[in-house]
Structure formats: structure tokens, C-alpha cells
Design a protein around this motif. Structure first.
Motif: not given
Ligand SMILES: N[C@@H](CCC(=O)N[C@@H](CS)C(=O)NCC(=O)O)C(=O)O
Length: 230
Positions: A14-21, A38-43, A52-57, A66-68
């Protein structure tokens, strides 16, 4: 390009930042693999590569990006023709407004996640105020006129979600912004934007909002308003 050399985008469905890429990859007809986590259970393997533990990668040629906005710049440079305007000043301005788009994504996310009506109203006000200066920047039908640009890919995910919630709630998040409204409608009707989300996105997104709770099992504000709408 061989299958082994395809870029791999690490995603949350459901991630909007992934959607950008994803939009950028589709606009450029680049073959790629999508790996959902699963962001609630990151592998562990994800935590080991994502600073940063965030998607997209994006995994590309054994490297990790990283960083969309950065991923999109890389995809743009390596898959010509560029989706940025050629003029350096215009390009710089587009990059600055892409940053504003990231801010607006967070404003809309905070609004949708609000626990109480008061919190919702305050985030809603910040979101609507945040659109004010954008209104005069749009040439239409796309941000830069007739050509789809990287900035359109960056802003489209905001409108994908806002228009769904608007329709479900009978809300207007773009009051007095006819150019943004027309831009939003152009973007959500575009193939790359439609195909950048999972099948059944609307219902899954609304279900996600409906299931949002805080303090254990208290429904979040929009969860209450959306009850029964999916
Ligand atoms: N600035 C980042 C934001 C990415 C972001 O916030 N991703 C969220 C999901 S939509 C995420 O991975 N959150 C996990 C967390 O913060 O633990 C980008 O543009 O890629």
C-alpha cells in the motif's frame, strides 16, 4: 536485458512512495521484479540492506538504492529519454516541487491515520493549506503541460489515495483548487498510475483504514467514518 539483470524493487503493497517508483518504471517500460515485505515484521535481510528501514529500496547491479525521489532520478538517468524538463532552472524547480509532494503525502497520511476528529481536522487543514501554492504551478493537463514528467509520478500516489477517500466519505480535499483537481483526475486515469498499484487497491486501502485502531482497540477517526463502506 536478461532476467538476472532486472532491477528489483522492494515494496509494501500500500506504500505511496513505492508507487512513485513503480510509475516511473512503467512509464519507461523497464522490466523489474517486485518483492513485497511486511513492514510490521521487517525481514532481517531487508534490515541488513535498508539504512532507514523504509521502502522503496531498489536493488540494481548488486547495489542498493533508497529514497523514492533518488531512485526515480537514477531510473530517469539510466533509461532515457529523461522525464524531467530539459531546462536546468525548470528541472530544479520540478525537483523542489517533488519535495513538496513528499510533504503533502505525509500530510495526507497523518490526516488519514488521525486518532480523533480534532486531530483529523487539524491535519486536513494542513493538507489543504499545503496545496495552496501548488495550484498556480500547474500548467495542465500535467504539471509541465502536455508531457508527463517525473514530478507527475511523484504526486500521483497522493491523488490515488485522496480521491478514493473523498469518494468514500463525500469529502472535498481540493476545495477551490480547480487546476489541482484536473491534474489529479488526469493522473489517476493514466495507465502507468492505474497499473502501479495492486489489484483491488481501493478496497484493500479502505479496509486498511477501517481496521486502524489505537490504544488497543479504539477505532481511529476515519475507521469509524468508513465502517461498512467496503
Ligand atoms: N522518504 C522516503 C519515505 C519512504 C517511507 O516512508 N516508506 C514507508 C512505507 S510507505 C516505510 O517504509 N515505513 C517503514 C517505517 O518507517 O518503519 C521515500 O521517499 O522513499
Amino acid at each position: 536485458m536478461t532476467a538476472a539483470s532486472k532491477p528489483e524493487l522492494i515494496s509494501f503493497d500500500l506504500c505511496p512512495f513505492v508507487q512513485r517508483s513503480v510509475i516511473t518504471l512503467l512509464e519507461k517500460n523497464v522490466e523489474f521484479d517486485l518483492t513485497y515485505i511486511d513492514l510490521a515484521n521487517k525481514p532481517d535481510w531487508f534490515l541488513a540492506i535498508s539504512p532507514l528501514g523504509k521502502v522503496p529500496v531498489l536493488r540494481e547491479k548488486g547495489e542498493v538504492l533508497f529514497e523514492s525521489a533518488v531512485i526515480n532520478e537514477y531510473l530517469d538517468e539510466t533509461n532515457p529519454p529523461s522525464l524531467h524538463p530539459a531546462d536546468p532552472l525548470k528541472k530544479a524547480k520540478n525537483r523542489a516541487w517533488i519535495e513538496v509532494g513528499g510533504n503533502q503525502l505525509m500530510n495526507s497520511f497523518r490526516m488519514m491515520m488521525s486518532q480523533t476528529e480534532e486531530e483529523y481536522n487539524s491535519h486536513r487543514e494542513a493538507l489543504i493549506k499545503g496545496f495552496k501554492l501548488v495550484e498556480d504551478q500547474i500548467e495542465g493537463p500535467f504539471f509541465n503541460g502536455e508531457t508527463f514528467s517525473l514530478i507527475d509520478a511523484a504526486w500521483a500516489p497522493i491523488f490515488t489515495r485522496l480521491l478514493i477517500v473523498e469518494e468514500a466519505l463525500g469529502e472535498d480535499y481540493l476545495p477551490g483548487y480547480p487546476k489541482i483537481r484536473a491534474w489529479a483526475e488526469t493522473l489517476v486515469a493514466r495507465d502507468s498510475v492505474i497499473n502501479s498499484v495492486i489489484d483491488g487497491f481501493r478496497d484493500k486501502f479502505l479496509t486498511y483504514l477501517q481496521n486502524k485502531t489505537y490504544n488497543g482497540d479504539t477505532p481511529a477517526y476515519l475507521a469509524g467514518r468508513l465502517a461498512g463502506s467496503v
